[in-house]
Design an enzyme around this catalytic site. Structure first.
Site, PDB file in Angstrom:
ATOM      1  N   ARG B  17       0.841  -1.204   0.000  1.00  0.00           N
ATOM      2  CA  ARG B  17       0.000   0.000   0.000  1.00  0.00           C
ATOM      3  C   ARG B  17       0.876   1.254   0.000  1.00  0.00           C
ATOM      4  O   ARG B  17       2.103   1.174   0.088  1.00  0.00           O
ATOM      5  CB  ARG B  17      -0.948   0.011   1.197  1.00  0.00           C
ATOM      6  CG  ARG B  17      -0.266  -0.217   2.540  1.00  0.00           C
ATOM      7  CD  ARG B  17      -1.264  -0.093   3.680  1.00  0.00           C
ATOM      8  NE  ARG B  17      -2.356  -1.051   3.591  1.00  0.00           N
ATOM      9  CZ  ARG B  17      -2.261  -2.353   3.898  1.00  0.00           C
ATOM     10  NH1 ARG B  17      -1.128  -2.841   4.335  1.00  0.00           N
ATOM     11  NH2 ARG B  17      -3.299  -3.151   3.804  1.00  0.00           N
ATOM     12  N   THR B  39       3.023  -7.078   5.463  1.00  0.00           N
ATOM     13  CA  THR B  39       2.946  -7.653   6.807  1.00  0.00           C
ATOM     14  C   THR B  39       1.841  -8.702   6.940  1.00  0.00           C
ATOM     15  O   THR B  39       2.004  -9.704   7.626  1.00  0.00           O
ATOM     16  CB  THR B  39       2.698  -6.524   7.844  1.00  0.00           C
ATOM     17  OG1 THR B  39       3.596  -5.449   7.551  1.00  0.00           O
ATOM     18  CG2 THR B  39       2.946  -6.999   9.256  1.00  0.00           C
ATOM     19  N   TYR B 156      10.860   9.073  15.578  1.00  0.00           N
ATOM     20  CA  TYR B 156      10.789   8.930  14.122  1.00  0.00           C
ATOM     21  C   TYR B 156      11.910   9.719  13.452  1.00  0.00           C
ATOM     22  O   TYR B 156      12.609   9.218  12.572  1.00  0.00           O
ATOM     23  CB  TYR B 156       9.420   9.428  13.652  1.00  0.00           C
ATOM     24  CG  TYR B 156       9.118   9.169  12.198  1.00  0.00           C
ATOM     25  CD1 TYR B 156       8.808   7.892  11.760  1.00  0.00           C
ATOM     26  CD2 TYR B 156       9.124  10.207  11.259  1.00  0.00           C
ATOM     27  CE1 TYR B 156       8.512   7.643  10.414  1.00  0.00           C
ATOM     28  CE2 TYR B 156       8.835   9.973   9.928  1.00  0.00           C
ATOM     29  CZ  TYR B 156       8.524   8.689   9.509  1.00  0.00           C
ATOM     30  OH  TYR B 156       8.241   8.457   8.186  1.00  0.00           O
TER      31      TYR B 156
END
Lengths: 243, 250
Positions: B17, B39, B156
């Site tokens: 995706r 996944t 992040y």
């Protein structure tokens, strides 16, 4: 993915030789109509393309530059502008002639600004445009004797960033490209073997860029395949500035 | 001027995706042989089954959960079996927004394992193959948060900066062997995830902060990745290229 410039119109300054010629020829081979400039008479390579229009322009002479600007501002369509023309005069900071400084500023920074100013209204009227300013790794790093050159090349990066914001909502994308040392006639002429080897020791790829390698990315950035990158400065240098 | 990936085997992580899928679509259209990870086991099985029944034989989906070390190890073992891999796009990544004082070591490990350690481990397998072939193109998908940051993004941002550091060093180490390594840092991109995690009002608010006035479409990021991995790129290496509609310029 097929990159094409059929029905596109480009201006490439400093197309007589080197990187400018490489970009102009690549665009021409992909169907683009190309207006290009140089300080000498029309070069032979340009005559080989029907769609190559050459104007002799001396960026050191404001009348000559203004007359070219007047010519291009009459065009009904300009899709791409590549500000490539540039000069370099070496001098240590305590040894700069103001007239030399002015020359480098005029050609490398003021010229691109004036051309952008003239081209943008044409691009705006079509709500589409791609502007690429050819800066240099000298706009990011430097070496002794390059103060005027580095100043202009850093200046081009600033001009790129800010004008990208002025033009973002008009679908006019403005980027800068910083080539590393590139295998051009000028480099051949200016650098001796020892100087070349000294530079090469610091180029991870172990060789200079070929004109074509700079042109490939320049052309990609100006193609319809780039529709979201703007205000960026992209370095094509075989890893030189990463080390 | 054509981008063509015929006879090239391409690994793309997180390719079911978002940006990863767009990159995969882009490479597929240009003739690549694809190894794609995702996944969800059921989804992977379904995608492989669908390709088989459609006669598509140049895409192999592989299930791998990058948050699970056993799953990563088993994927790496599988990867070792490929004779050739010319192109690697490390795209899979996760984010969890938390103020620094609210982060836990688990947050740190989870984000750094998936965003940094897995790319490192994949490159440990794929890199030597490329060096042996004398040909390789690697793109690590970082983020504008490798360049700027915001409150709540310490984990992040740390992982993406590190990924860029890895990118640059590998570029310098491998340049003379014709293995080019770059990072691409997308700005806000209109993925399924973005659409579902933001309200319409939030999306409009976001758009207004971006100079070009809209989010990126995944395909716009994919085209840049494709160029960097193609034979048209033979000299760009060690770069972190930002594609963000002008966002980081403001």
């Amino acid at each position: 993915m097929n990159i094409s410039f059929i029905n596109k119109v480009a201006i490439v300054t400093g197309g007589e030789s080197g990187i400018g010629k490489g970009i102009a020829e690549k665009l021409l081979s992909l169907g683009c109509l190309v207006y290009t400039t140089g300080v000498n008479d029309k070069p032979e390579w340009c005559g080989q393309y029907d769609k190559c229009i050459y104007t002799k322009v001396d960026f050191l002479n404001q009348d000559s530059l203004d007359s070219f600007i007047n010519e291009i501002s009459q065009l009904s369509k300009i899709d791409i502008l590549i500000n490539n023309a540039g000069i370099q005069i070496m001098h240590a900071i305590d040894n700069i002639e103001t007239s030399d400084w002015d020359k480098v500023m005029d050609v490398n920074l003021k010229g691109p600004m004036k051309i952008m100013r003239a081209v943008v209204p044409v691009m705006k009227s079509h709500k589409e445009g791609r502007i690429l300013n050819i800066s240099s790794v000298a706009g990011l790093i430097s070496k002794p004797g390059q103060s005027s050159y580095s100043t202009t090349k850093s200046g081009l990066i600033g001009l790129t960033r800010s004008s990208a914001l002025d033009l973002a909502t008009f679908n006019i994308l403005v980027n800068a490209l910083c080539p590393g040392t590139t295998q051009t006639e000028m480099v051949e002429k200016v650098l001796n073997v020892d100087q070349k080897n000294a530079i090469l020791q610091n180029v991870p790829m172990g060789r200079f860029a070929k004109v074509d390698e700079i042109a490939n990315f320049a052309v990609f950035l100006c193609s319809e395949y780039n529709s979201y990158m703007t205000g960026q400065t992209i370095v094509v240098d075989g890893g030189f500035t990463a080390r | 001027m054509q981008i063509n990936f015929t006879n090239k085997t391409v690994l793309i992580t997180g390719a079911t995706r978002g940006i990863g899928k767009a990159v995969a679509d882009c490479f597929f259209e240009s003739g690549a042989t694809l190894i794609l990870t995702g996944t969800q086991k059921e989804e992977i099985e379904l995608l492989n089954k669908r390709n088989k029944s459609n006669g598509v034989n140049n895409i192999e989906y592989v299930q791998a959960d990058f948050s699970n070390q056993e799953s990563v190890d088993s994927f790496l073992n599988q990867l070792k079996l490929y004779e050739q891999i010319e192109i690697c796009v490390n795209n899979a990544g996760v984010n969890r927004v938390n103020n620094f004082t609210d982060t836990s070591t688990d947050d740190f490990d989870w984000i750094h394992n998936i965003n940094l350690k897995v790319p490192y481990q994949i490159l440990s397998v794929v890199g030597p193959k490329m060096l042996q072939q004398g040909y390789g193109r690697i793109v690590n998908v970082a983020s504008i948060w490798s360049w700027i940051t915001r409150p709540g993004r310490s984990m992040y941002t740390s992982s993406k900066n590190a990924l860029v550091g890895l990118t640059k060093t590998l570029a310098v180490e491998w340049a003379s062997r014709n293995v080019l390594v770059n990072a691409v840092s997308p700005g806000f991109t209109l993925t399924e995830l973005t659409k579902t995690t933001n309200t319409k009002e939030q999306l409009i608010e976001l758009q207004n902060k971006i100079p070009v006035g809209r989010l990126a479409e995944p395909i716009e990021i994919a085209k840049l990745v494709a160029f960097l991995c193609s034979d048209l790129n033979t000299y760009i290496t060690g770069q972190n290229i930002i594609i963000d509609g002008g966002f980081t310029n403001v």
